[in-house]
Design a protein around this motif. Structure first.
Motif, mmCIF file in Angstrom:
data_model
loop_
_atom_site.group_PDB
_atom_site.id
_atom_site.type_symbol
_atom_site.label_atom_id
_atom_site.label_comp_id
_atom_site.label_asym_id
_atom_site.label_seq_id
_atom_site.Cartn_x
_atom_site.Cartn_y
_atom_site.Cartn_z
ATOM 1 N N THR A 42 0.848 -1.185 0.000
ATOM 2 C CA THR A 42 0.000 0.000 0.000
ATOM 3 C C THR A 42 0.889 1.241 0.000
ATOM 4 O O THR A 42 1.398 1.647 1.051
ATOM 5 C CB THR A 42 -0.926 0.004 1.235
ATOM 6 N N HIS A 43 1.111 1.791 -1.168
ATOM 7 C CA HIS A 43 1.948 2.977 -1.322
ATOM 8 C C HIS A 43 1.585 3.665 -2.617
ATOM 9 O O HIS A 43 0.995 3.061 -3.508
ATOM 10 C CB HIS A 43 3.440 2.622 -1.302
ATOM 11 N N GLU A 44 1.902 4.942 -2.704
ATOM 12 C CA GLU A 44 1.677 5.679 -3.946
ATOM 13 C C GLU A 44 2.818 6.662 -4.144
ATOM 14 O O GLU A 44 3.393 7.175 -3.196
ATOM 15 C CB GLU A 44 0.337 6.415 -3.927
ATOM 16 N N GLN A 45 3.139 6.880 -5.388
ATOM 17 C CA GLN A 45 4.200 7.817 -5.738
ATOM 18 C C GLN A 45 3.586 9.200 -5.895
ATOM 19 O O GLN A 45 2.620 9.383 -6.625
ATOM 20 C CB GLN A 45 4.875 7.373 -7.035
ATOM 21 N N LEU A 46 4.152 10.167 -5.208
ATOM 22 C CA LEU A 46 3.625 11.526 -5.234
ATOM 23 C C LEU A 46 4.412 12.461 -6.144
ATOM 24 O O LEU A 46 3.899 13.509 -6.542
ATOM 25 C CB LEU A 46 3.598 12.115 -3.821
ATOM 26 N N GLU A 47 5.653 12.128 -6.466
ATOM 27 C CA GLU A 47 6.496 12.993 -7.286
ATOM 28 C C GLU A 47 7.434 12.170 -8.150
ATOM 29 O O GLU A 47 7.698 11.017 -7.863
ATOM 30 C CB GLU A 47 7.393 13.871 -6.399
ATOM 31 N N PRO A 52 7.871 2.391 -10.376
ATOM 32 C CA PRO A 52 6.987 1.397 -9.764
ATOM 33 C C PRO A 52 7.755 0.350 -8.962
ATOM 34 O O PRO A 52 8.903 0.030 -9.263
ATOM 35 C CB PRO A 52 6.300 0.763 -10.975
ATOM 36 N N ALA A 53 7.104 -0.145 -7.941
ATOM 37 C CA ALA A 53 7.595 -1.283 -7.156
ATOM 38 C C ALA A 53 6.372 -1.929 -6.513
ATOM 39 O O ALA A 53 5.437 -1.235 -6.119
ATOM 40 C CB ALA A 53 8.585 -0.842 -6.084
ATOM 41 N N ALA A 54 6.379 -3.236 -6.427
ATOM 42 C CA ALA A 54 5.243 -3.942 -5.833
ATOM 43 C C ALA A 54 5.213 -3.769 -4.320
ATOM 44 O O ALA A 54 4.162 -3.605 -3.730
ATOM 45 C CB ALA A 54 5.308 -5.421 -6.195
ATOM 46 N N VAL A 55 6.397 -3.793 -3.701
ATOM 47 C CA VAL A 55 6.504 -3.719 -2.245
ATOM 48 C C VAL A 55 7.551 -2.670 -1.888
ATOM 49 O O VAL A 55 8.608 -2.604 -2.514
ATOM 50 C CB VAL A 55 6.933 -5.088 -1.645
ATOM 51 N N ARG A 56 7.253 -1.880 -0.884
ATOM 52 C CA ARG A 56 8.214 -0.923 -0.325
ATOM 53 C C ARG A 56 8.471 -1.354 1.111
ATOM 54 O O ARG A 56 7.542 -1.718 1.847
ATOM 55 C CB ARG A 56 7.678 0.504 -0.331
ATOM 56 N N VAL A 57 9.747 -1.319 1.503
ATOM 57 C CA VAL A 57 10.150 -1.785 2.829
ATOM 58 C C VAL A 57 11.048 -0.738 3.469
ATOM 59 O O VAL A 57 11.949 -0.214 2.808
ATOM 60 C CB VAL A 57 10.913 -3.131 2.730
ATOM 61 N N ILE A 58 10.805 -0.456 4.748
ATOM 62 C CA ILE A 58 11.702 0.401 5.530
ATOM 63 C C ILE A 58 12.059 -0.371 6.799
ATOM 64 O O ILE A 58 11.178 -0.823 7.536
ATOM 65 C CB ILE A 58 11.050 1.743 5.900
#
Length: 102
Positions: A42-47, A52-58
């Protein structure tokens, strides 16, 4: 010591590695003092240009040494290979500091 953050963009190219990877990587991250702050689809690119990426991890690490020890852990090596062979991934290590503060 300074906190560090791993920021990953992962798009699987196959999914057979994922069920084995997630529990093992989770245990090894914790063993090295890391803590998942976000692991989400669950993520969206704002700028910016489309990235694209399916998964973002921190992942939060207590130090740079902890992050690099995780990445160099022989127990993680086969799982790192699984992820890199089974996905398009980028992994960035960020220092927990504000170089732009005045």
């Amino acid at each position: 010591m300074m906190t560090y953050y791993s920021v990953l963009n992962v798009t699987p190219t196959s999914e057979e590695w994922i069920p084995e990877y997630i529990p093992t990587a989770s245990k090894l991250v914790a063993a090295h003092g890391g803590k998942y702050l976000s692991r989400t689809v669950t993520h969206e690119q704002l700028e910016g240009a489309d990235a694209p990426a399916a998964v973002r991890v921190i992942i939060e690490w207590p130090s740079k040494e902890a992050a690099t020890a995780f990445m160099n852990d022989p127990a993680y090596s086969p799982f790192l290979k699984m992820r890199t062979n089974g996905s398009n991934s980028e992994h960035f290590l960020l220092a927990g500091q504000d170089d732009m503060a005045q």
